[in-house]
Design an enzyme around this catalytic site. Structure first.
Site, mmCIF file in Angstrom:
data_model
loop_
_atom_site.group_PDB
_atom_site.id
_atom_site.type_symbol
_atom_site.label_atom_id
_atom_site.label_comp_id
_atom_site.label_asym_id
_atom_site.label_seq_id
_atom_site.Cartn_x
_atom_site.Cartn_y
_atom_site.Cartn_z
ATOM 1 N N LYS A 17 22.639 29.965 43.032
ATOM 2 C CA LYS A 17 23.868 29.367 43.559
ATOM 3 C C LYS A 17 24.172 29.850 44.979
ATOM 4 O O LYS A 17 24.727 29.086 45.766
ATOM 5 C CB LYS A 17 25.054 29.583 42.621
ATOM 6 C CG LYS A 17 25.571 30.981 42.538
ATOM 7 C CD LYS A 17 26.702 31.088 41.525
ATOM 8 C CE LYS A 17 26.973 32.540 41.182
ATOM 9 N NZ LYS A 17 27.448 33.375 42.288
ATOM 10 N N ARG A 92 36.192 33.522 38.725
ATOM 11 C CA ARG A 92 35.177 33.999 37.797
ATOM 12 C C ARG A 92 35.711 34.132 36.377
ATOM 13 O O ARG A 92 34.977 34.495 35.469
ATOM 14 C CB ARG A 92 34.708 35.371 38.251
ATOM 15 C CG ARG A 92 33.190 35.518 38.289
ATOM 16 C CD ARG A 92 32.921 36.877 38.875
ATOM 17 N NE ARG A 92 31.551 37.262 38.950
ATOM 18 C CZ ARG A 92 30.773 37.124 40.017
ATOM 19 N NH1 ARG A 92 31.204 36.514 41.076
ATOM 20 N NH2 ARG A 92 29.551 37.601 40.001
ATOM 21 N N ARG A 131 14.410 39.493 42.414
ATOM 22 C CA ARG A 131 15.281 39.796 43.558
ATOM 23 C C ARG A 131 15.489 41.311 43.686
ATOM 24 O O ARG A 131 15.577 41.839 44.786
ATOM 25 C CB ARG A 131 16.638 39.099 43.383
ATOM 26 C CG ARG A 131 17.533 39.242 44.600
ATOM 27 C CD ARG A 131 18.804 38.439 44.455
ATOM 28 N NE ARG A 131 19.771 39.095 43.599
ATOM 29 C CZ ARG A 131 20.931 38.545 43.227
ATOM 30 N NH1 ARG A 131 21.222 37.316 43.607
ATOM 31 N NH2 ARG A 131 21.774 39.202 42.467
ATOM 32 N N ARG A 137 18.990 45.328 45.702
ATOM 33 C CA ARG A 137 20.446 45.395 45.508
ATOM 34 C C ARG A 137 20.778 46.429 44.455
ATOM 35 O O ARG A 137 20.149 46.474 43.398
ATOM 36 C CB ARG A 137 20.980 44.016 45.086
ATOM 37 C CG ARG A 137 21.614 43.261 46.216
ATOM 38 C CD ARG A 137 22.047 41.894 45.794
ATOM 39 N NE ARG A 137 23.050 41.895 44.731
ATOM 40 C CZ ARG A 137 23.786 40.834 44.434
ATOM 41 N NH1 ARG A 137 23.645 39.726 45.123
ATOM 42 N NH2 ARG A 137 24.659 40.879 43.462
ATOM 43 N N ARG A 148 26.082 41.732 33.729
ATOM 44 C CA ARG A 148 26.653 40.634 34.523
ATOM 45 C C ARG A 148 26.419 39.294 33.833
ATOM 46 O O ARG A 148 27.284 38.414 33.854
ATOM 47 C CB ARG A 148 26.077 40.637 35.940
ATOM 48 C CG ARG A 148 26.876 41.574 36.846
ATOM 49 C CD ARG A 148 26.041 42.181 37.947
ATOM 50 N NE ARG A 148 25.461 41.216 38.822
ATOM 51 C CZ ARG A 148 24.225 41.315 39.333
ATOM 52 N NH1 ARG A 148 23.459 42.331 39.011
ATOM 53 N NH2 ARG A 148 23.779 40.410 40.155
HETATM 54 P P1 AMP Z 1 28.022 38.129 43.090
HETATM 55 O O1 AMP Z 1 27.384 38.325 44.419
HETATM 56 O O2 AMP Z 1 28.863 36.872 43.029
HETATM 57 O O3 AMP Z 1 27.054 38.231 41.958
HETATM 58 O O4 AMP Z 1 29.071 39.322 42.920
HETATM 59 C C1 AMP Z 1 28.638 40.672 42.905
HETATM 60 C C2 AMP Z 1 29.707 41.547 42.280
HETATM 61 O O5 AMP Z 1 30.929 41.460 43.027
HETATM 62 C C3 AMP Z 1 30.096 41.173 40.858
HETATM 63 O O6 AMP Z 1 29.214 41.719 39.893
HETATM 64 C C4 AMP Z 1 31.493 41.793 40.776
HETATM 65 O O7 AMP Z 1 31.432 43.194 40.629
HETATM 66 C C5 AMP Z 1 32.050 41.509 42.162
HETATM 67 N N1 AMP Z 1 32.720 40.192 42.219
HETATM 68 C C6 AMP Z 1 32.318 39.096 42.921
HETATM 69 N N2 AMP Z 1 33.164 38.072 42.755
HETATM 70 C C7 AMP Z 1 34.130 38.504 41.912
HETATM 71 C C8 AMP Z 1 35.283 37.911 41.335
HETATM 72 N N3 AMP Z 1 35.605 36.620 41.575
HETATM 73 N N4 AMP Z 1 36.055 38.665 40.519
HETATM 74 C C9 AMP Z 1 35.761 39.959 40.275
HETATM 75 N N5 AMP Z 1 34.675 40.581 40.752
HETATM 76 C C10 AMP Z 1 33.856 39.876 41.576
#
Ligand code: AMP
Length: 201
Positions: A17, A92, A131, A137, A148
């Site tokens: 995404k 989310r 990744r 990461r 996650r």
């Molecule tokens: P992502 O890059 O979208 O996978 O986000 C990485 C991490 O950022 C997630 O595992 C959460 O710890 C935090 N995070 C990102 N977006 C949100 C959100 N909308 N609400 C809460 N935590 C978030």
């Protein structure tokens, strides 16, 4: 005139995404608002926000809703998001949907489409593991990845029902070549009458 499109892209981690979001936003001439990117940038720069969320991201937990929604509200108030944006990673959970909906309603706006990238859990896992070796990461450890994906299934998948009831969800097959997936998304958005920036006048 630039194209106007208020979009959300949703999918399990490893669904592609992020990549697709950037491509779609570019073709519509709108900014990507990725909460994950915002948090990672703050961690990298060592800001107070970054220090506050480092441990949360490392574990794969969610940052508190109020804090996350406040950050998105600020970001969407910037001028480049006035005519559209593509949200990636926010909302989310259903609480965040409520925050976003009321914020957009204050501006007389609502989302035009929710792109749901469908990828089987096994494939997401494979892509995330790849990744992890490529990008290193810190939240791509096997424990955090599994955690996650669990959170996605438990908390994020239900938001699809909320938006589905509004009739704005486009479920897209996220498997196959990058370009093919982009074309599927573009076709679905075009079917909603959302024009590309290049064809806007
Ligand atoms: P992502 O890059 O979208 O996978 O986000 C990485 C991490 O950022 C997630 O595992 C959460 O710890 C935090 N995070 C990102 N977006 C949100 C959100 N909308 N609400 C809460 N935590 C978030």
């Amino acid at each position: 005139m630039t194209a106007s499109a208020r979009l959300l892209i949703v999918g399990p981690q490893g669904s592609g995404k992020g990549t697709q979001g950037v491509r779609i936003a570019e073709s519509y001439g709108i900014p990507v608002v990725s909460t994950g990117d915002i948090f990672r940038a703050n961690i990298k720069e060592g800001t107070p926000l970054g220090q506050q969320v480092t441990a949360i991201l490392d574990k794969g937990d969610l940052v508190p809703d109020e804090l996350t929604s406040e950050i998105v509200r600020d970001r969407l108030s910037q001028e480049d998001a006035a005519h559209g944006f593509l949200l990636d990673g926010y909302p989310r959970n259903t609480a965040q949907v409520g925050h976003l909906e009321s914020f957009l309603a204050e501006r007389g706006e609502s989302l035009d489409a929710v792109i749901l990238l469908d990828v089987p859990r096994e494939e997401s896992l494979e892509r995330l593991t790849l990744r992890a070796t490529e990008q290193g990461r810190s939240d791509d450890t096997p424990e955090a990845i599994g955690h996650r994906l669990d959170i996605y299934e438990r908390e994020t998948a239900p938001i699809i029902e909320v938006y589905g009831a509004k009739g704005i969800v486009d479920r897209i097959d996220g498997t196959g070549a990058l370009d093919e997936v982009t074309e599927r998304i573009t076709a679905a958005l075009a079917a909603r009458g959302l024009r590309l920036a290049a064809s806007a006048s």
